[in-house]
Design a protein around this motif. Sequence first.
Motif, PDB file in Angstrom:
ATOM      1  N   MET A  56      46.824 -41.781  -1.427  1.00 33.98           N
ATOM      2  CA  MET A  56      45.728 -41.090  -2.099  1.00 33.98           C
ATOM      3  C   MET A  56      45.218 -41.843  -3.329  1.00 33.98           C
ATOM      4  N   ASN A  57      45.003 -43.111  -3.174  1.00 38.07           N
ATOM      5  CA  ASN A  57      44.472 -43.928  -4.252  1.00 38.07           C
ATOM      6  C   ASN A  57      43.047 -44.312  -3.888  1.00 38.07           C
ATOM      7  N   PRO A  58      42.031 -43.534  -4.303  1.00 38.75           N
ATOM      8  CA  PRO A  58      40.658 -43.775  -3.863  1.00 38.75           C
ATOM      9  C   PRO A  58      40.060 -45.082  -4.361  1.00 38.75           C
ATOM     10  N   MET A  59      40.590 -45.630  -5.416  1.00 42.67           N
ATOM     11  CA  MET A  59      40.011 -46.850  -5.960  1.00 42.67           C
ATOM     12  C   MET A  59      40.743 -48.108  -5.483  1.00 42.67           C
ATOM     13  N   ALA A  60      41.636 -47.942  -4.508  1.00 39.16           N
ATOM     14  CA  ALA A  60      42.370 -49.098  -3.996  1.00 39.16           C
ATOM     15  C   ALA A  60      41.385 -50.067  -3.358  1.00 39.16           C
ATOM     16  N   LYS A  61      41.525 -51.312  -3.701  1.00 40.58           N
ATOM     17  CA  LYS A  61      40.651 -52.348  -3.146  1.00 40.58           C
ATOM     18  C   LYS A  61      41.029 -52.573  -1.687  1.00 40.58           C
ATOM     19  N   ILE A  62      40.051 -52.718  -0.839  1.00 37.03           N
ATOM     20  CA  ILE A  62      40.319 -52.946   0.584  1.00 37.03           C
ATOM     21  C   ILE A  62      40.926 -54.341   0.722  1.00 37.03           C
ATOM     22  N   PRO A  63      42.171 -54.430   1.200  1.00 42.37           N
ATOM     23  CA  PRO A  63      42.871 -55.709   1.280  1.00 42.37           C
ATOM     24  C   PRO A  63      42.200 -56.675   2.249  1.00 42.37           C
ATOM     25  N   ALA A  64      42.231 -57.913   1.893  1.00 40.14           N
ATOM     26  CA  ALA A  64      41.805 -59.024   2.750  1.00 40.14           C
ATOM     27  C   ALA A  64      40.320 -59.029   3.088  1.00 40.14           C
ATOM     28  N   PHE A  65      39.525 -58.154   2.464  1.00 32.19           N
ATOM     29  CA  PHE A  65      38.096 -58.118   2.767  1.00 32.19           C
ATOM     30  C   PHE A  65      37.435 -59.446   2.403  1.00 32.19           C
ATOM     31  N   GLU A  66      37.737 -59.953   1.216  1.00 29.47           N
ATOM     32  CA  GLU A  66      37.133 -61.216   0.782  1.00 29.47           C
ATOM     33  C   GLU A  66      37.567 -62.369   1.685  1.00 29.47           C
ATOM     34  N   ALA A  67      38.817 -62.367   2.091  1.00 33.48           N
ATOM     35  CA  ALA A  67      39.299 -63.436   2.977  1.00 33.48           C
ATOM     36  C   ALA A  67      38.604 -63.370   4.329  1.00 33.48           C
ATOM     37  N   MET A  68      38.406 -62.136   4.844  1.00 34.13           N
ATOM     38  CA  MET A  68      37.708 -61.987   6.122  1.00 34.13           C
ATOM     39  C   MET A  68      36.268 -62.475   6.001  1.00 34.13           C
ATOM     40  N   GLN A  69      35.629 -62.151   4.885  1.00 33.46           N
ATOM     41  CA  GLN A  69      34.256 -62.577   4.675  1.00 33.46           C
ATOM     42  C   GLN A  69      34.175 -64.104   4.606  1.00 33.46           C
ATOM     43  N   ALA A  70      35.108 -64.720   3.899  1.00 35.80           N
ATOM     44  CA  ALA A  70      35.132 -66.179   3.786  1.00 35.80           C
ATOM     45  C   ALA A  70      35.383 -66.820   5.145  1.00 35.80           C
ATOM     46  N   GLN A  71      36.262 -66.202   5.927  1.00 34.70           N
ATOM     47  CA  GLN A  71      36.559 -66.747   7.238  1.00 34.70           C
ATOM     48  C   GLN A  71      35.348 -66.638   8.163  1.00 34.70           C
ATOM     49  N   GLN A  72      34.621 -65.542   8.055  1.00 36.09           N
ATOM     50  CA  GLN A  72      33.418 -65.373   8.860  1.00 36.09           C
ATOM     51  C   GLN A  72      32.376 -66.431   8.497  1.00 36.09           C
ATOM     52  N   GLU A  73      32.207 -66.676   7.213  1.00 39.07           N
ATOM     53  CA  GLU A  73      31.258 -67.706   6.781  1.00 39.07           C
ATOM     54  C   GLU A  73      31.663 -69.077   7.314  1.00 39.07           C
ATOM     55  N   ALA A  74      32.958 -69.374   7.261  1.00 42.18           N
ATOM     56  CA  ALA A  74      33.441 -70.659   7.756  1.00 42.18           C
ATOM     57  C   ALA A  74      33.208 -70.789   9.258  1.00 42.18           C
ATOM     58  N   PHE A  75      33.419 -69.688   9.975  1.00 41.34           N
ATOM     59  CA  PHE A  75      33.194 -69.692  11.420  1.00 41.34           C
ATOM     60  C   PHE A  75      31.737 -69.988  11.739  1.00 41.34           C
ATOM     61  N   LEU A  76      30.824 -69.277  11.097  1.00 39.17           N
ATOM     62  CA  LEU A  76      29.407 -69.480  11.360  1.00 39.17           C
ATOM     63  C   LEU A  76      28.990 -70.905  11.027  1.00 39.17           C
ATOM     64  N   LYS A  77      29.535 -71.426   9.951  1.00 35.13           N
ATOM     65  CA  LYS A  77      29.236 -72.810   9.559  1.00 35.13           C
ATOM     66  C   LYS A  77      29.760 -73.781  10.622  1.00 35.13           C
ATOM     67  N   ALA A  78      30.979 -73.519  11.126  1.00 28.84           N
ATOM     68  CA  ALA A  78      31.574 -74.396  12.133  1.00 28.84           C
ATOM     69  C   ALA A  78      30.813 -74.336  13.449  1.00 28.84           C
ATOM     70  N   VAL A  79      30.402 -73.144  13.846  1.00 24.77           N
ATOM     71  CA  VAL A  79      29.695 -72.979  15.117  1.00 24.77           C
ATOM     72  C   VAL A  79      28.328 -73.647  15.052  1.00 24.77           C
ATOM     73  N   THR A  80      27.630 -73.472  13.958  1.00 29.09           N
ATOM     74  CA  THR A  80      26.286 -74.030  13.877  1.00 29.09           C
ATOM     75  C   THR A  80      26.295 -75.534  13.676  1.00 29.09           C
ATOM     76  N   SER A  81      27.339 -76.075  13.051  1.00 33.52           N
ATOM     77  CA  SER A  81      27.365 -77.514  12.835  1.00 33.52           C
ATOM     78  C   SER A  81      28.189 -78.246  13.885  1.00 33.52           C
ATOM     79  N   GLY A  82      29.033 -77.508  14.603  1.00 31.26           N
ATOM     80  CA  GLY A  82      29.878 -78.146  15.612  1.00 31.26           C
ATOM     81  C   GLY A  82      31.072 -78.847  15.021  1.00 31.26           C
ATOM     82  N   ILE A  83      31.302 -78.679  13.714  1.00 30.88           N
ATOM     83  CA  ILE A  83      32.433 -79.320  13.050  1.00 30.88           C
ATOM     84  C   ILE A  83      33.375 -78.232  12.573  1.00 30.88           C
TER      85      ILE A  83
END
Length: 184
Positions: free
Chosen positions: A118-145
Amino acid sequence: MADTEKPLLIKRYASRRLYNTETSDYVTLEDIAGFIRDGREVQIVDLKSGDDLTRQYLLQIVAEHESRGESMLPINVLNDLVRSYTTQATSVVPQFLAASFEMFRDSQSKWAESMSQMNPMAKIPAFEAMQAQQEAFLKAVTSGIPAKWPVSDKPAPEDDEEEDLDAIKKQLAALQKKLSRMEK
């Protein structure tokens, strides 16, 4: 009692009917989707040839959900997946997707744990890491590297994103208050 550690074996007969070997009855694709939602792994094999058909049937389940309007895969993600089959990123995509879903499952577990406390202000874990990983994926897919994960040079969040996060936190707090009242 069924052994839930082993995948549930489903056999496909020549008539294309699917047979649950644990319960000795026929099942539908929706039944199989239910087993998976309940946390059970499944393996679907052709009775005659012994070929593993699991991937084919899981893709069919996803396609049926998507066609019924239960869209979870945005068009741009579907486009990127199709594109990845024809680029050098093909070898990177499976590992990226597996790691992303593993992080997502871990994040869900941690979020549920923080909600149970019951901690409403708890930060959602790993959200920033997931976002960074998604950005890296899109960059890798579009550049092929292939990119290195996680990406550390992401831009600072915009004010709109912070306002959205504050609004979500307020909604979450209100929902928790309602739940607390219901428990009493």
